[in-house]
Every structure is written in structure tokens, then in C-alpha cells.
Design an enzyme around this catalytic site. Structure first.
Site, PDB file in Angstrom:
ATOM      1  N   ASP A 406       0.848  -1.187   0.000  1.00  0.00           N
ATOM      2  CA  ASP A 406       0.000   0.000   0.000  1.00  0.00           C
ATOM      3  C   ASP A 406       0.889   1.245   0.000  1.00  0.00           C
ATOM      4  O   ASP A 406       2.095   1.184   0.265  1.00  0.00           O
ATOM      5  CB  ASP A 406      -1.013  -0.003   1.151  1.00  0.00           C
ATOM      6  CG  ASP A 406      -0.349   0.088   2.513  1.00  0.00           C
ATOM      7  OD1 ASP A 406       0.869   0.347   2.582  1.00  0.00           O
ATOM      8  OD2 ASP A 406      -1.052  -0.107   3.528  1.00  0.00           O
ATOM      9  N   LEU A 407       0.295   2.358  -0.348  1.00  0.00           N
ATOM     10  CA  LEU A 407       1.022   3.621  -0.414  1.00  0.00           C
ATOM     11  C   LEU A 407       1.180   4.188   0.997  1.00  0.00           C
ATOM     12  O   LEU A 407       0.202   4.272   1.756  1.00  0.00           O
ATOM     13  CB  LEU A 407       0.276   4.617  -1.296  1.00  0.00           C
ATOM     14  CG  LEU A 407       0.506   4.465  -2.804  1.00  0.00           C
ATOM     15  CD1 LEU A 407      -0.594   5.153  -3.578  1.00  0.00           C
ATOM     16  CD2 LEU A 407       1.850   5.029  -3.183  1.00  0.00           C
ATOM     17  N   ASP A 449      -5.848   2.015  -1.671  1.00  0.00           N
ATOM     18  CA  ASP A 449      -4.449   2.022  -2.089  1.00  0.00           C
ATOM     19  C   ASP A 449      -3.784   0.677  -1.813  1.00  0.00           C
ATOM     20  O   ASP A 449      -2.561   0.588  -1.734  1.00  0.00           O
ATOM     21  CB  ASP A 449      -3.686   3.141  -1.372  1.00  0.00           C
ATOM     22  CG  ASP A 449      -3.654   2.933   0.155  1.00  0.00           C
ATOM     23  OD1 ASP A 449      -4.597   2.310   0.688  1.00  0.00           O
ATOM     24  OD2 ASP A 449      -2.691   3.386   0.796  1.00  0.00           O
TER      25      ASP A 449
END
Length: 547
Positions: A406-407, A449
Site C-alpha cells: 500500500d502507499l 491504495d
């Protein structure tokens, strides 16, 4: 006998007989018109149902061909960067004998067209040159795999089509060409076609754009181009991409022809069904109408017309239901009726066929779905694909890795710059992620995300191995600033990688291990990767790109 003669000569008898004849003729005319309307309605309904069944079969064939091409593509990519010599290729083929489930045979040729590997019979290696084959020349010229025109195999003598796939050498040039042969007499999709033949009472055939027959119940027709016995049917099937006709003669007998062009290859799939057999269930209906016409009186013409009109109402409703289902304004439930007559039986039969068709279409939809925002695969495909990838790895004795990403600090981007900027960041992240992994890896977006990557053919878990290299490659790909319009954003990602146990890997266990590895990266400062090997219960420390 004499007392009857005055009755037959009486005016009363003659008027009665004249009226009866006139009413009978009128009733015959009305009955004939009603039956014509009935037949037209039935033709439309039958054609719509046949087209729906043929569409499902065409999708099955397209998916089968795609799976075969994907199998060869994965085989060609299994030894990236290694020497693609004859011995290595022969060993590679023999290590994947499960290819015989998809192909009659798999062979390999060098760039000069010499046979260098043969899965079925290695004794033929070096005994032929196939540089003159169109499929060989076209593959060498384009550098991409293809599906050939049908022909008779020089090796087996069987009618085949072949699927080709280049294997790249160390310098990136074509080192060899893999060729998978599909036996047209017994193709892997023949079971689906036999099932359709049984349902329709007719027969299914496949023809190429030039009229060459690829599949036909009469094996003597295969590889022939529009034979006299089937030329009219084949020409009609090729006249337009998709549709149906009921004015075609098949073997001198009127037939209903339904045909559809495949999207991935220039083939046409068609079903020919004798009209007499298609309308056989209506024969007893016609006999009842004619028997009633012979018994009617002065009111028979009007009564016959009303009865006939009433009789076809359920069929009209059934046709309307099929049209509504096809347009998406109604569900299959409208076909579930409690009527006990022929129309009720027909409606319930269509309901059962429709349920099978819907289930088949749902299965196909689960195989090929895409995330609308980023263009990568979505959660639905991942859920169906990941267990299959694990099972394939277990069969082949190769490791399968799962990376969960994930970001880092993505929520502040949305909160500060808005969702439009956040969506643009996700699109750029997906693009970089896709570019940084191998062609054999599968990227999917789960939600928000959160992304996953399925790494197949992973051999090691340490930093020098593929899992660590792939993790670091993704970290490096995200290092350059994200340019979103006038904004320049510095984004990073955290990656948790789980390597599955070859013998006992379970999807839920692997996903949990990857998720735990991801949270450990988050807890230790983000912007890094961590590998968790389920087979050895070991993990490697987080690695971050150099400053």
C-alpha cells in the site's frame, strides 16, 4: 337404405352441406393464418435461444485458445536470461508433460526452422525443416505468437492448427519457437460442442475466414474448403459476422443456421439445425387445430380464430420474456411458470437452459475482470486466480510468492489535494508497479491504495534471490517524484512478501503472512520490504533504497 335418399336430396341437407363446406374452408384459411403467425413467433424465439447458447460456446472456445496461448507464454518465460539450446528446451518440455492436456503435441524449432525438441516423440528431433511453413515465417517476422491457419501436420498426419510462442535468447533476440499443435479431430473444446449438439438436435461446425473447415461432425470435411455437400451452409455462415437465417438448405433440407465470429481468431462458429426437427414439438398442436376445424359449425371460423389467437398468447409472452431478459430488463425468474401445458414445459426448459448459460457467463466474467481506475486486475480476479496459481506451483514444484503493498501516507494526499489527485497517484503507482514486475507476474488492486502482486516461479527468499530483487525493484520504481499536474509528490510504498510452502500452501495462510509482513514494515518506518518464508518460518529484515 331408401329412407335415407330423400334426406340427402333435401334442400335442408344441401344448405347445411354448403354452409358446412364454406365454414370449413373459411376455418381452414383462418387456421392456416394462425399457424403461420405461430411458426414465425416460434422461429424468432428459437433463433434467440440458439444464439444465446452459441454465444456461451464461442466464449468457451475463445477462453480455451487464450489459456493455451498463456500456457506456452509462461513456458517460454520460465527460463529468462538462460541459454535456449536444444537439450535445455527438450528437458523443459519433458518437465511439463501436463502440456499434453492442452495440446496434441508441443515441439520447438530453431531460427532456421530445424526441429530441435519434441514432447511426443524425441526420435524425430533433427529430421525435418519447417522454415517454409507460414506460421514459422510469420512468427519470425513479427516476433510474437500466433494461431495458424488449419493444415495437415507433417509429423503426425493429423489435421491441426498450431499456436506459436517465441523463446528469447540471452541477447533478447528470438532463440527458438515453441509450437503447440491442437488436434482438430479431437480438440479440447469438443466436449462443449458435443453438449451443444445434444441440446440443439443439430450439429456445430467451425470454419476459417477463407472457407476452410476447422471442425465438423463429418471428419472427412475437416481441412476441405466449402465442400459441395456443405458449401451453401458455410457460405451463409461467412456472409456476415453474427446472426441467424432460416432460409438455408443443408443437404437439401431446410435448416436454421446460427453463426458467430470469434474475437481472438478469424474463425466462425455455427450451428445448423433442421427446421423440421426444430418444429417437431409443434406437430401435435397442428393436428389438434386441424381436428377441431373439421368439427366446427357455423361459428367455427370465428371461434377457431379466437382460440388460435388465445393459444399463441403464452408463446408471445414467452418471446417477450426472452427479449426482456436479453435486454437486461427482466430476470430469468419470469420464465418459471406454473402452467402445465406445452408452453409451460417450454418456458421451464428455457429457464433451466438460461440458468446454465448465466452460470457459465458468470464463471467467464470472474476470469477476466479489470479495475476501472488503474487498469490492473481487481479483487474478483485475484480471488479466483491466486488459489489456481498456488495449485500450479505445487504441481510444478515451484515457489509462489505474494506481495501485499500500500502507499505510505496516502490518506493525507486525499485530504490535502482531493480525490482527483489521489486517483491520479493510484494510476501512476499502478503503472510503475506493473512496469517493475515480470511479465509472468500478476498485479491486482484489492481496494483503495491496497495492491497485491502474485510472483510465480520464485526460487529463493534471501536478499540475493528473486523475492528480494523484486521487492527492491518496486521500492526503486517508486523513488522518483510523482508529477501530478503542477504538483510534485514524493510517495513511497511498504511491501510485505510471503513465500508459499510448496507442499501445503493455503491462500488464506499466505495472505495472512504477507499482511503481517506488511504491518511489520509499517511498524519499522515504512518505505521498505520484508520477506516471510512460510516453508522455513524465517523472515528477512527490511531493506530500503539508498538515499
Amino acid at each position: 337404405m331408401r329412407p335415407l335418399l330423400p334426406f340427402f336430396h333435401s334442400f335442408k341437407f344441401k344448405i347445411t352441406a354448403t354452409v358446412a363446406v364454406m365454414v370449413f374452408v373459411a376455418a381452414i384459411g383462418v387456421g392456416r393464418v394462425s399457424l403461420v403467425i405461430f411458426d414465425v413467433s416460434m422461429r424468432q424465439l428459437l433463433a434467440a435461444q440458439e444464439m444465446a447458447m452459441l454465444t456461451s460456446t464461442a466464449a468457451f472456445i475463445e477462453n480455451d485458445l487464450h489459456s493455451k496461448r498463456q500456457a506456452l507464454r509462461l513456458l517460454a518465460e520460465e527460463r529468462p536470461g538462460h541459454r535456449v539450446g536444444p537439450d535445455q528446451i527438450q528437458a523443459l518440455l519433458e518437465a511439463h508433460r501436463s502440456l499434453r492436456d492442452d495440446f496434441y503435441n508441443v515441439t520447438a524449432f530453431d531460427t532456421k526452422g530445424n526441429l530441435i525438441a519434441n514432447l511426443l516423440d524425441r526420435r524425430t528431433i533433427g529430421k525435418g525443416n519447417y522454415a517454409g511453413r507460414d506460421y514459422f515465417r510469420d512468427t519470425m517476422a513479427s516476433g510474437e505468437g500466433l494461431i495458424s491457419a488449419p493444415f495437415r501436420s507433417q509429423l503426425s498426419g493429423k489435421p491441426v492448427v498450431v499456436i506459436t510462442q517465441p523463446m528469447l535468447a540471452e541477447d533478447g533476440s528470438i532463440g527458438a519457437i515453441l509450437v503447440g499443435a491442437v488436434d482438430l479431430v479431437r480438440p479440447s473444446f469438443s466436449g462443449q460442442m458435443r453438449e451443444l449438439d445434444a441440446k440443439t438436435g443439430g450439429y456445430l461446425f467451425i470454419v476459417a475466414a477463407d472457407g476452410t473447415i476447422i471442425h465438423h461432425p463429418d471428419r472427412d470435411f475437416i481441412l476441405r474448403r466449402q465442400p459441395d455437400d456443405a458449401g451453401a451452409v458455410i457460405a451463409a455462415a461467412l456472409a456476415s459476422p453474427d446472426g441467424w437465417r432460416d432460409d438455408v438448405l443443408d443437404g437439401g433440407e431446410p435448416a436454421l443456421l446460427v453463426h458467430q465470429r470469434l474475437r481472438g481468431v478469424d474463425w466462425t462458429v455455427a450451428v445448423s439445425r433442421p427446421l423440421q426437427r426444430a418444429f417437431a414439438p409443434l406437430t401435435h398442436v397442428r393436428l389438434r387445430v386441424l381436428a377441431a376445424i373439421t368439427l366446427i359449425t357455423a361459428f367455427a371460423a370465428l371461434l377457431g380464430w379466437l382460440i388460435t389467437t388465445r393459444l399463441i398468447r403464452p408463446l408471445n409472452r414467452l418471446r417477450d420474456h426472452v427479449v426482456a431478459i436479453d435486454s437486461g430488463t427482466a430476470s430469468l425468474a419470469v420464465l418459471e411458470t406454473q402452467r402445465h401445458d406445452e408452453f409451460g414445459l417450454l418456458s421451464r426448459a428455457f429457464h433451466a437452459i438460461g440458468q446454465r448459460r448465466d452460470q457459465f457467463e458468470k464463471d467467464l466474467q470472474q476470469i477476466a475482470t479489470t479495475d476501472a481506475l488503474t487498469g490492473v486486475h481487481n479483487r474478483r480476479l485475484f480471488d479466483a486466480f491466486f488459489p489456481t496459481a498456488l495449485a500450479r506451483g505445487q504441481r510444478n514444484g515451484r515457489r509462489v510468492g505474494l506481495a501485499m503493498l500500500d502507499l505510505d501516507k496516502f490518506k493525507p494526499v486525499n485530504d490535502t489535494h482531493g480525490h482527483a489527485v489521489g486517483d491520479a497517484v493510484l494510476v501512476e503507482f499502478a503503472r510503475r508497479l506493473t512496469d517493475s514486475v515480470r511479465a509472468s507476474d500478476t498485479v491486482a488492486r484489492l481496494a483503495g491504495d491496497e495492491f497485491v502482486v502474485v510472483f510465480e516461479l520464485v526460487e529463493s527468499y534471501n536478499e540475493a534471490g528473486e523475492a528480494g530483487v523484486l521487492g527492491q525493484r518496486i521500492i526503486d520504481a517508486m523513488a522518483p517524484p510523482f508529477q501530478i499536474g503542477a504538483l510534485t509528490l514524493q510517495m513511497t510504498t511498504s511491501i510485505g512478501i510471503a513465500l508459499a510452502d510448496i507442499a501445503h500452501a493455503q491462500p488464506a495462510e499466505v495472505m495472512q503472512a504477507a499482511d503481517e509482513a506488511l504491518y511489520r514494515v509499517k511498524a519499522q518506518g515504512r518505505n521498505g520490504w520484508l520477506v516471510h518464508d512460510l516453508d522455513k518460518a524465517l523472515s528477512r529484515p527490511i531493506s530500503r533504497p539508498a538515499a
